[in-house]
Design a protein around this motif. Structure first.
Motif, PDB file in Angstrom:
ATOM      1  N   GLN A  51      48.037  36.926  30.630  1.00  0.00           N
ATOM      2  CA  GLN A  51      48.442  38.133  31.356  1.00  0.00           C
ATOM      3  C   GLN A  51      49.736  37.902  32.140  1.00  0.00           C
ATOM      4  OE1 GLN A  51      47.115  41.150  31.220  1.00  0.00           O
ATOM      5  NE2 GLN A  51      45.359  40.649  29.938  1.00  0.00           N
ATOM      6  N   LYS A  52      49.972  36.651  32.543  1.00  0.00           N
ATOM      7  CA  LYS A  52      51.184  36.337  33.300  1.00  0.00           C
ATOM      8  C   LYS A  52      52.404  36.198  32.395  1.00  0.00           C
ATOM      9  CE  LYS A  52      48.633  33.986  36.992  1.00  0.00           C
ATOM     10  NZ  LYS A  52      48.421  32.705  37.715  1.00  0.00           N
ATOM     11  N   LEU A  53      52.167  36.257  31.094  1.00  0.00           N
ATOM     12  CA  LEU A  53      53.251  36.040  30.138  1.00  0.00           C
ATOM     13  C   LEU A  53      53.716  37.329  29.470  1.00  0.00           C
ATOM     14  CD1 LEU A  53      51.849  32.861  28.323  1.00  0.00           C
ATOM     15  CD2 LEU A  53      53.434  32.953  30.255  1.00  0.00           C
TER      16      LEU A  53
ATOM     17  N   ASP B  34      52.343  46.422  18.965  1.00  0.00           N
ATOM     18  CA  ASP B  34      52.409  47.882  18.937  1.00  0.00           C
ATOM     19  C   ASP B  34      51.182  48.439  19.663  1.00  0.00           C
ATOM     20  OD1 ASP B  34      53.278  50.407  18.359  1.00  0.00           O
ATOM     21  OD2 ASP B  34      53.075  50.246  16.181  1.00  0.00           O
ATOM     22  N   GLY B  35      51.122  49.757  19.690  1.00  0.00           N
ATOM     23  CA  GLY B  35      49.918  50.423  20.158  1.00  0.00           C
ATOM     24  C   GLY B  35      48.988  50.661  18.979  1.00  0.00           C
ATOM     25  N   PHE B  36      47.709  50.396  19.177  1.00  0.00           N
ATOM     26  CA  PHE B  36      46.710  50.569  18.126  1.00  0.00           C
ATOM     27  C   PHE B  36      45.504  51.308  18.694  1.00  0.00           C
ATOM     28  CE2 PHE B  36      48.986  46.624  17.335  1.00  0.00           C
ATOM     29  CZ  PHE B  36      49.333  46.723  15.989  1.00  0.00           C
TER      30      PHE B  36
ATOM     31  N   THR C  56      39.216  53.159  21.561  1.00  0.00           N
ATOM     32  CA  THR C  56      40.113  53.105  22.713  1.00  0.00           C
ATOM     33  C   THR C  56      41.503  52.682  22.254  1.00  0.00           C
ATOM     34  OG1 THR C  56      40.339  52.250  24.965  1.00  0.00           O
ATOM     35  CG2 THR C  56      39.636  50.682  23.300  1.00  0.00           C
ATOM     36  N   ILE C  57      42.500  53.058  23.023  1.00  0.00           N
ATOM     37  CA  ILE C  57      43.889  52.745  22.678  1.00  0.00           C
ATOM     38  C   ILE C  57      44.291  51.455  23.376  1.00  0.00           C
ATOM     39  CG2 ILE C  57      46.278  53.541  22.813  1.00  0.00           C
ATOM     40  CD1 ILE C  57      45.167  56.413  22.779  1.00  0.00           C
ATOM     41  N   VAL C  58      44.864  50.531  22.612  1.00  0.00           N
ATOM     42  CA  VAL C  58      45.272  49.243  23.165  1.00  0.00           C
ATOM     43  C   VAL C  58      46.694  48.913  22.723  1.00  0.00           C
ATOM     44  CG1 VAL C  58      42.907  48.354  23.176  1.00  0.00           C
ATOM     45  CG2 VAL C  58      44.371  47.902  21.209  1.00  0.00           C
ATOM     46  N   THR C  59      47.353  48.108  23.527  1.00  0.00           N
ATOM     47  CA  THR C  59      48.629  47.516  23.130  1.00  0.00           C
ATOM     48  C   THR C  59      48.401  46.022  22.989  1.00  0.00           C
ATOM     49  OG1 THR C  59      49.936  49.186  24.290  1.00  0.00           O
ATOM     50  CG2 THR C  59      51.031  47.113  23.768  1.00  0.00           C
ATOM     51  N   THR C  60      48.778  45.484  21.847  1.00  0.00           N
ATOM     52  CA  THR C  60      48.599  44.057  21.605  1.00  0.00           C
ATOM     53  C   THR C  60      49.520  43.639  20.468  1.00  0.00           C
ATOM     54  OG1 THR C  60      46.947  42.313  21.293  1.00  0.00           O
ATOM     55  CG2 THR C  60      46.734  44.273  19.904  1.00  0.00           C
ATOM     56  N   ALA C  61      49.504  42.357  20.161  1.00  0.00           N
ATOM     57  CA  ALA C  61      50.221  41.848  18.995  1.00  0.00           C
ATOM     58  C   ALA C  61      49.195  41.349  17.988  1.00  0.00           C
ATOM     59  CB  ALA C  61      51.170  40.722  19.391  1.00  0.00           C
ATOM     60  N   LEU C  62      49.299  41.814  16.756  1.00  0.00           N
ATOM     61  CA  LEU C  62      48.461  41.319  15.669  1.00  0.00           C
ATOM     62  C   LEU C  62      49.267  40.294  14.884  1.00  0.00           C
ATOM     63  CD1 LEU C  62      46.748  44.609  14.399  1.00  0.00           C
ATOM     64  CD2 LEU C  62      46.014  43.030  16.205  1.00  0.00           C
ATOM     65  N   ILE C  63      48.648  39.137  14.642  1.00  0.00           N
ATOM     66  CA  ILE C  63      49.377  37.992  14.098  1.00  0.00           C
ATOM     67  C   ILE C  63      48.603  37.400  12.924  1.00  0.00           C
ATOM     68  CG2 ILE C  63      50.301  35.698  14.643  1.00  0.00           C
ATOM     69  CD1 ILE C  63      50.289  36.579  17.615  1.00  0.00           C
ATOM     70  N   PRO C  64      49.284  37.114  11.800  1.00  0.00           N
ATOM     71  CA  PRO C  64      48.604  36.411  10.710  1.00  0.00           C
ATOM     72  C   PRO C  64      48.433  34.936  11.068  1.00  0.00           C
ATOM     73  CG  PRO C  64      50.912  36.773  10.153  1.00  0.00           C
ATOM     74  CD  PRO C  64      50.681  37.441  11.478  1.00  0.00           C
ATOM     75  N   TYR C  65      47.205  34.438  10.893  1.00  0.00           N
ATOM     76  CA  TYR C  65      46.965  33.042  11.265  1.00  0.00           C
ATOM     77  C   TYR C  65      45.763  32.503  10.501  1.00  0.00           C
ATOM     78  CZ  TYR C  65      45.946  28.920  14.053  1.00  0.00           C
ATOM     79  OH  TYR C  65      45.704  27.631  14.444  1.00  0.00           O
ATOM     80  N   GLU C  66      45.985  31.406   9.792  1.00  0.00           N
ATOM     81  CA  GLU C  66      44.920  30.714   9.057  1.00  0.00           C
ATOM     82  C   GLU C  66      44.131  31.661   8.150  1.00  0.00           C
ATOM     83  OE1 GLU C  66      44.312  27.436   9.026  1.00  0.00           O
ATOM     84  OE2 GLU C  66      45.951  27.002  10.413  1.00  0.00           O
ATOM     85  N   GLY C  67      44.852  32.558   7.473  1.00  0.00           N
ATOM     86  CA  GLY C  67      44.202  33.465   6.533  1.00  0.00           C
ATOM     87  C   GLY C  67      43.526  34.655   7.173  1.00  0.00           C
ATOM     88  N   HIS C  68      43.673  34.810   8.487  1.00  0.00           N
ATOM     89  CA  HIS C  68      43.079  35.936   9.207  1.00  0.00           C
ATOM     90  C   HIS C  68      44.164  36.709   9.946  1.00  0.00           C
ATOM     91  CE1 HIS C  68      39.123  34.249   8.461  1.00  0.00           C
ATOM     92  NE2 HIS C  68      39.474  33.111   9.058  1.00  0.00           N
TER      93      HIS C  68
ATOM     94  N   GLN D  38      45.984  45.161  26.212  1.00  0.00           N
ATOM     95  CA  GLN D  38      46.275  46.086  27.309  1.00  0.00           C
ATOM     96  C   GLN D  38      45.696  47.453  26.944  1.00  0.00           C
ATOM     97  OE1 GLN D  38      50.576  44.772  26.922  1.00  0.00           O
ATOM     98  NE2 GLN D  38      50.528  45.275  29.101  1.00  0.00           N
ATOM     99  N   THR D  39      44.688  47.871  27.678  1.00  0.00           N
ATOM    100  CA  THR D  39      44.058  49.154  27.391  1.00  0.00           C
ATOM    101  C   THR D  39      44.745  50.258  28.170  1.00  0.00           C
ATOM    102  OG1 THR D  39      42.430  48.780  29.142  1.00  0.00           O
ATOM    103  CG2 THR D  39      41.822  48.101  26.908  1.00  0.00           C
ATOM    104  N   MET D  40      44.638  51.471  27.649  1.00  0.00           N
ATOM    105  CA  MET D  40      45.220  52.633  28.307  1.00  0.00           C
ATOM    106  C   MET D  40      44.104  53.484  28.893  1.00  0.00           C
ATOM    107  SD  MET D  40      48.237  53.759  25.662  1.00  0.00           S
ATOM    108  CE  MET D  40      48.859  54.975  26.813  1.00  0.00           C
ATOM    109  N   PRO D  41      44.283  53.969  30.134  1.00  0.00           N
ATOM    110  CA  PRO D  41      43.225  54.764  30.788  1.00  0.00           C
ATOM    111  C   PRO D  41      43.163  56.189  30.251  1.00  0.00           C
ATOM    112  CG  PRO D  41      45.136  54.635  32.213  1.00  0.00           C
ATOM    113  CD  PRO D  41      45.461  53.796  30.997  1.00  0.00           C
TER     114      PRO D  41
END
Length: 323
Positions: free
Chosen positions: A184-186, A229-231, A270-282, A290-293
């Motif tokens: 969260q600090k990053l 992005d927002g998802f 719910t609507i969230v902001t995050t980064a989706l990353i490919p890693y180890e086949g997942h 980060q959720t939106m109220p």
């Protein structure tokens, strides 16, 4: 519009404070100006016909004002209404059914202005909520192994440390790839990284500060296919959390824990902001959700579920799959 909250009165403030702790109600119930004024001048809400009938009967039965003041104090404390009736009003032959109905509708200072009836309704809703929550199937093996998580954080934090030093986002901060950092600090650094990820990753791979193996280098290069992005977090399956944007459905793994332990299943979609990353086949998320109220009603939720069916489910991220 001005709103008024039910005020404490008499010399029972300490008892009221203790009862508030006992019932754990920290949020006040706001009364209208008319209710506030009525309670202030009369001791009770004269706009409530049931309560008015009770006080009219008290007057007819010649209940002393002294006893009425004690009655109001006990109401403020959320005292047992049966006890109040038997010990204070039974001898006056006050209608018990009317008495209990009226007390049930009188605001209590100990409940921060909520009436006992409103309390019962809140408790009932909470119990119904908990029952539904318990009936929801929980995720199974929907997160990475401890070994995979440690490696992921080492790669990601190293990229973020490189970003921070390059762009001087937080000059005083050093992000240790082998240490523990609150993601969260990053967030400021994370945003800069994703805005410049292709350039940063290309430079990083040339310098290779962690001296990674070819496999490790490929894992970091795959971050280029990540998306911040927002998802809409639509729902949970046994092994995946389902994220969706306007074009794709992503089957996402948690990191240390399943995502249903991070965001309550009852709050979906719910609507969230995050980064989706490919890693180890997942596909994983970058540990920051980060959720939106913004509340999503049942009709909108059904729309999301229908939209979700239109797109194939992506279990990994590659640019050709996103085009």
């Amino acid at each position: 519009m001005t709103r008024y909250v039910y005020k404490d009165y008499m010399d029972i403030n300490e008892d009221i404070d203790q009862n508030r702790k006992d019932y754990a109600f920290g949020t006040p119930t706001f009364l209208s100006a008319e209710q506030y004024q009525s309670i202030f001048f009369n001791g009770y809400d004269t706009s409530n016909p049931v309560v008015c009938r009770l006080f009219d009967q008290m007057k007819k039965k010649k209940v002393s004002s002294f006893l009425i003041q004690y009655f109001l104090a006990y109401v403020a404390l959320y005292s047992d209404p049966d006890w109040m009736y038997e010990n204070m009003f039974n001898i006056y032959e006050i209608d018990k059914e009317l008495f209990l109905e009226a007390v049930d509708q009188m605001p209590c200072a100990a409940l921060n202005g909520m009436t006992p009836k409103e309390l019962d309704e809140q408790v009932s809703k909470y119990e119904e909520y908990m029952k539904k929550k318990e009936e929801i199937p929980r995720q199974g093996n929907a997160h990475l192994s401890e070994k995979e998580v440690k490696k992921f954080y080492r790669y990601y934090f190293s990229l973020l440390d490189y970003t921070n030093k390059k762009f001087k986002v937080k000059p005083a901060m050093e992000i240790n790839p082998y240490g523990s950092v609150d993601p969260q600090k990053l967030i400021d650094v994370i945003e800069v990284f994703w805005e410049n990820k292709d350039t940063i990753i290309a430079e990083y791979l040339k310098k290779s500060p962690l001296k990674l193996s070819p496999r490790g280098m490929r894992s970091i290069e795959a971050f280029k296919d990540g998306i911040r992005d927002g998802f809409v977090l639509v729902q949970y399956e046994k092994e995946y959390a389902i994220f969706m944007n306007e074009e794709h459905v992503f089957m996402v793994k948690g990191l240390h824990v399943n995502i249903d332990e991070v965001i309550d299943p009852m709050s979906l979609p719910t609507i969230v902001t995050t980064a989706l990353i490919p890693y180890e086949g997942h596909i994983v998320y970058d540990s920051v959700l980060q959720t939106m109220p913004i509340g999503i009603g049942p009709n909108t939720a059904k729309t999301f579920e229908k939209e979700m069916e239109k797109f194939p489910k992506l279990y990994t991220l590659k640019k050709r799959e996103l085009n």
